[in-house]
Design a protein around this motif. Structure first.
Motif, PDB file in Angstrom:
ATOM      1  N   PHE A  66      44.493  23.964  51.381  1.00 34.18           N
ATOM      2  CA  PHE A  66      44.258  22.546  51.118  1.00 34.18           C
ATOM      3  C   PHE A  66      45.110  22.079  49.940  1.00 34.18           C
ATOM      4  O   PHE A  66      45.602  20.958  49.928  1.00 34.18           O
ATOM      5  N   ARG A  67      45.265  22.944  48.950  1.00 35.32           N
ATOM      6  CA  ARG A  67      46.062  22.595  47.770  1.00 35.32           C
ATOM      7  C   ARG A  67      47.562  22.682  48.027  1.00 35.32           C
ATOM      8  O   ARG A  67      48.359  22.068  47.319  1.00 35.32           O
ATOM      9  N   HIS A  68      47.941  23.452  49.019  1.00 36.02           N
ATOM     10  CA  HIS A  68      49.348  23.658  49.379  1.00 36.02           C
ATOM     11  C   HIS A  68      49.471  23.421  50.887  1.00 36.02           C
ATOM     12  O   HIS A  68      49.532  24.380  51.663  1.00 36.02           O
ATOM     13  N   PRO A  69      49.511  22.152  51.301  1.00 38.43           N
ATOM     14  CA  PRO A  69      49.331  21.821  52.713  1.00 38.43           C
ATOM     15  C   PRO A  69      50.569  21.893  53.604  1.00 38.43           C
ATOM     16  O   PRO A  69      50.446  21.727  54.811  1.00 38.43           O
ATOM     17  N   ALA A  73      55.299  24.554  50.821  1.00 42.47           N
ATOM     18  CA  ALA A  73      54.388  24.856  49.708  1.00 42.47           C
ATOM     19  C   ALA A  73      53.651  26.172  49.935  1.00 42.47           C
ATOM     20  O   ALA A  73      53.450  26.950  49.002  1.00 42.47           O
ATOM     21  N   GLN A  74      53.263  26.453  51.162  1.00 41.28           N
ATOM     22  CA  GLN A  74      52.583  27.715  51.463  1.00 41.28           C
ATOM     23  C   GLN A  74      53.537  28.888  51.299  1.00 41.28           C
ATOM     24  O   GLN A  74      53.140  29.955  50.825  1.00 41.28           O
ATOM     25  N   THR A  75      54.794  28.699  51.661  1.00 43.04           N
ATOM     26  CA  THR A  75      55.785  29.744  51.464  1.00 43.04           C
ATOM     27  C   THR A  75      55.965  30.039  49.986  1.00 43.04           C
ATOM     28  O   THR A  75      55.987  31.209  49.570  1.00 43.04           O
ATOM     29  N   GLN A  76      56.072  29.005  49.176  1.00 36.33           N
ATOM     30  CA  GLN A  76      56.195  29.186  47.730  1.00 36.33           C
ATOM     31  C   GLN A  76      54.963  29.875  47.162  1.00 36.33           C
ATOM     32  O   GLN A  76      55.075  30.749  46.283  1.00 36.33           O
ATOM     33  N   LEU A  77      53.798  29.500  47.643  1.00 34.50           N
ATOM     34  CA  LEU A  77      52.564  30.133  47.184  1.00 34.50           C
ATOM     35  C   LEU A  77      52.571  31.629  47.495  1.00 34.50           C
ATOM     36  O   LEU A  77      52.284  32.464  46.645  1.00 34.50           O
TER      37      LEU A  77
END
Length: 82
Positions: A66-69, A73-77
């Motif tokens: 939810f914070r990295h939608p 962003a999910q790849t960076q996370l």
């Protein structure tokens, strides 16, 4: 993380989105949120399960998505960049 590794991770995240959303990976947007791309809360949980199966995905929480939608962003996370 090396650029090649990050590109591979981006592809893996994009593939997980494609499988979850039932579309081809090449139409999955990198910078559009999961819900805007056609996902819903049930599908988000299915995506979370898939991402947790990636080598760098262990310990990922559903709330992280939810914070990295977006795919990017999910790849960076997952790469440890956020």
């Amino acid at each position: 993380m090396r650029e090649d590794d990050r590109d591979g991770l981006l592809g893996a995240v994009r593939d997980a989105w494609a499988e979850t959303l039932g579309v081809d990976a090449d139409v999955v947007p990198l910078d559009v949120g999961f819900f805007d791309a056609g996902g819903n809360s049930l599908l988000l949980l299915l995506l979370w399960e898939q991402l947790n199966e990636l080598p760098s995905g262990g310990g990922l929480r559903a709330t992280d998505l939810f914070r990295h939608p977006t795919v990017r962003a999910q790849t960076q996370l997952l790469a440890g960049g956020l």
